[in-house]
Design a protein around this motif. Structure first.
Motif, PDB file in Angstrom:
ATOM      1  N   ASP A  86      -6.060   1.554  -3.705  1.00 33.03           N
ATOM      2  CA  ASP A  86      -4.612   1.336  -3.690  1.00 33.03           C
ATOM      3  C   ASP A  86      -4.260   0.115  -2.844  1.00 33.03           C
ATOM      4  O   ASP A  86      -4.629   0.033  -1.675  1.00 33.03           O
ATOM      5  N   ASP A  87      -3.542  -0.813  -3.439  1.00 32.76           N
ATOM      6  CA  ASP A  87      -3.077  -2.022  -2.747  1.00 32.76           C
ATOM      7  C   ASP A  87      -1.642  -1.775  -2.287  1.00 32.76           C
ATOM      8  O   ASP A  87      -0.737  -1.635  -3.106  1.00 32.76           O
ATOM      9  N   ALA A  88      -1.429  -1.724  -0.967  1.00 33.34           N
ATOM     10  CA  ALA A  88      -0.111  -1.338  -0.442  1.00 33.34           C
ATOM     11  C   ALA A  88       0.851  -2.506  -0.288  1.00 33.34           C
ATOM     12  O   ALA A  88       1.972  -2.314   0.187  1.00 33.34           O
ATOM     13  N   GLN A  89       0.418  -3.692  -0.659  1.00 30.09           N
ATOM     14  CA  GLN A  89       1.289  -4.860  -0.551  1.00 30.09           C
ATOM     15  C   GLN A  89       1.903  -4.998   0.839  1.00 30.09           C
ATOM     16  O   GLN A  89       3.088  -5.284   0.988  1.00 30.09           O
ATOM     17  N   GLN A  90       1.069  -4.799   1.836  1.00 24.70           N
ATOM     18  CA  GLN A  90       1.443  -4.965   3.251  1.00 24.70           C
ATOM     19  C   GLN A  90       2.554  -4.014   3.695  1.00 24.70           C
ATOM     20  O   GLN A  90       3.229  -4.303   4.678  1.00 24.70           O
ATOM     21  N   LYS A  91       2.742  -2.894   2.994  1.00 25.60           N
ATOM     22  CA  LYS A  91       3.827  -1.981   3.390  1.00 25.60           C
ATOM     23  C   LYS A  91       3.247  -0.621   3.780  1.00 25.60           C
ATOM     24  O   LYS A  91       2.580   0.040   2.985  1.00 25.60           O
ATOM     25  N   GLN A  92       3.572  -0.194   4.983  1.00 20.83           N
ATOM     26  CA  GLN A  92       3.053   1.081   5.458  1.00 20.83           C
ATOM     27  C   GLN A  92       3.518   2.242   4.588  1.00 20.83           C
ATOM     28  O   GLN A  92       2.762   3.180   4.329  1.00 20.83           O
ATOM     29  N   GLU A  93       4.774   2.184   4.131  1.00 18.85           N
ATOM     30  CA  GLU A  93       5.264   3.326   3.342  1.00 18.85           C
ATOM     31  C   GLU A  93       4.448   3.486   2.052  1.00 18.85           C
ATOM     32  O   GLU A  93       4.228   4.612   1.584  1.00 18.85           O
ATOM     33  N   ASN A  94       3.970   2.385   1.504  1.00 20.15           N
ATOM     34  CA  ASN A  94       3.112   2.484   0.316  1.00 20.15           C
ATOM     35  C   ASN A  94       1.781   3.151   0.659  1.00 20.15           C
ATOM     36  O   ASN A  94       1.217   3.911  -0.135  1.00 20.15           O
ATOM     37  N   GLN A  95       1.287   2.863   1.857  1.00 16.94           N
ATOM     38  CA  GLN A  95       0.015   3.480   2.256  1.00 16.94           C
ATOM     39  C   GLN A  95       0.181   4.981   2.459  1.00 16.94           C
ATOM     40  O   GLN A  95      -0.689   5.768   2.118  1.00 16.94           O
ATOM     41  N   ILE A  96       1.333   5.364   3.012  1.00 21.04           N
ATOM     42  CA  ILE A  96       1.589   6.798   3.223  1.00 21.04           C
ATOM     43  C   ILE A  96       1.654   7.511   1.870  1.00 21.04           C
ATOM     44  O   ILE A  96       1.067   8.581   1.680  1.00 21.04           O
ATOM     45  N   THR A  97       2.335   6.893   0.911  1.00 20.62           N
ATOM     46  CA  THR A  97       2.389   7.472  -0.437  1.00 20.62           C
ATOM     47  C   THR A  97       0.985   7.577  -1.037  1.00 20.62           C
ATOM     48  O   THR A  97       0.631   8.600  -1.634  1.00 20.62           O
ATOM     49  N   ALA A  98       0.201   6.520  -0.853  1.00 20.82           N
ATOM     50  CA  ALA A  98      -1.160   6.522  -1.410  1.00 20.82           C
ATOM     51  C   ALA A  98      -1.970   7.669  -0.815  1.00 20.82           C
ATOM     52  O   ALA A  98      -2.673   8.395  -1.537  1.00 20.82           O
TER      53      ALA A  98
END
Ligand code: GYE
Length: 359
Positions: A86-98
């Protein structure tokens, strides 16, 4: 380890969905994670395939590209893995979702390269409750309970920063440079690599009486590095050093300096220091455009795999596994630097050095 029935069912469902013509990402996920081959190909249930969910920062730099390649190469089907990347595009919220998606998919391991250090307690507790080990890689997490992650593997950024600054001190002394007016282009604020490298410079500036004339984030990208350097040059005409927290920022800064009619290098107006030593970065160090480049090794795939193998075998793993890293420079003015009583040899960048490098 537990081979997950649901993961197998999901893989089967996905194959069915694909057969029906629905091209798609990972089940249940709203993010744009790419399921690198694995989920459609790999695990016909019952095999010993190990499923790894990797929450990657993004694709902001050459370092990151090398890091993603290393992970994909290592966690391949041929090596017995199914990688959900998963590439979070430098966003922590994307990492949390992942991570929440990985938990739902019941992966065997979660590997996290956290964008920033803080803000992980809740989601890592969820992973722990689901009994999924979390390995942090590249950057660290700052959590109140250390049992929320199994291990960290990556650079020691405080040490990197200190090495770079000891080099600068020795170089300035050797060249008789009396006054250092430093433009400081930081990495992503709150990322371990930023925190450690910034700490190194701020400590040295205090100790050696250097002036940090400007300090701003370049977000580890070339475009931002250029933009920030442009504006710093407009505001300060006395800059003689730029301390960039990665190579891509340095590339951007060098472009901005040249565009402003100034020169870089040992005989130029401005000395550029950098971190990472990616291919283009080490090449720029050979020419002197980057005068000193402190290594940060991105090839973490095999290191994480080794950790997973140990965990699979029920062995203990180190909580923190720092990677050995070198320091590279243009010329031979500084032979070694000393940090906390340890000597680090400085490597002069030659074509031979470049040819012998793995990334
Ligand atoms: O220096 C930079 C990247 O976290 C060590 O992130 C990593 C840093 C690296 O974008 O280029």
């Amino acid at each position: 380890m537990k081979r997950k029935l649901i993961a197998a069912l999901m893989a089967t469902a996905m194959v069915a969905a694909m057969a029906a013509g629905c091209a798609g990402g990972a089940g249940g996920g709203s993010d744009k994670g790419t399921s690198e081959g694995g989920s459609e190909g790999g695990s016909e249930g019952g095999s010993d395939v190990i499923t790894v969910g990797f929450a990657q920062v993004g694709a902001e730099s050459d370092w990151r590209t090398a890091n993603s390649e290393s992970m994909k190469e290592t966690f391949s089907e041929a090596n017995g893995y199914e990688l959900i990347f998963d590439d979070a595009q430098q966003k922590q919220e994307n990492q949390i979702t992942a991570i929440r998606n990985f938990i739902q998919q019941e992966v065997d391991y979660i590997v996290l390269a956290p964008v920033t250090e803080t803000g992980w307690d809740t989601v890592l507790q969820e992973a722990k409750d689901a009994d999924i080990p979390v390995i942090t890689v590249d950057r660290m997490v700052d959590v109140s309970d250390d049992s929320l992650f199994v291990s960290y593997v990556g650079g020691n950024f405080q040490l990197e920063g200190a090495k770079a600054c000891e080099w600068l001190k020795a170089y300035a002394d050797a060249k008789g440079i009396k006054e250092l007016n430093i433009a400081h282009i930081q990495g992503t604020i709150g990322a371990s690599a930023q925190i450690g490298r910034t700490e190194g410079l701020e400590n040295a500036a205090k100790e050696y009486g250097w002036n940090i004339v400007a300090q701003q984030t370049g977000e580890f990208t070339q475009a931002k590095g250029q933009e920030v350097m442009e504006s710093m040059l407009k505001q300060h005409d006395n800059i003689n050093v730029v301390y960039c927290e990665n190579d891509n920022e340095a590339f951007g800064a060098i472009d901005a300096i040249k565009a402003a009619g100034k020169t870089v290098g040992p005989d130029g107006d401005i000395l550029v220091l950098s971190f990472d030593t990616v291919k283009a970065g080490i090449e720029a160090t050979m020419t002197g455009e980057i005068i000193c480049n402190t290594e940060c090794n991105p090839l973490h795939g095999p290191r994480v795999a080794e950790l997973i193998e140990k965990l699979e075998a029920g062995e203990e793993v180190d909580k923190i596994a720092y990677v050995d890293e070198g320091i590279f420079a243009h010329g031979t003015d500084v032979a070694k630097v000393t940090v906390d009583g340890t000597d680090y040899e400085v490597t002069e960048v030659t074509q031979e050095v470049i040819d012998g490098r793995a990334y």
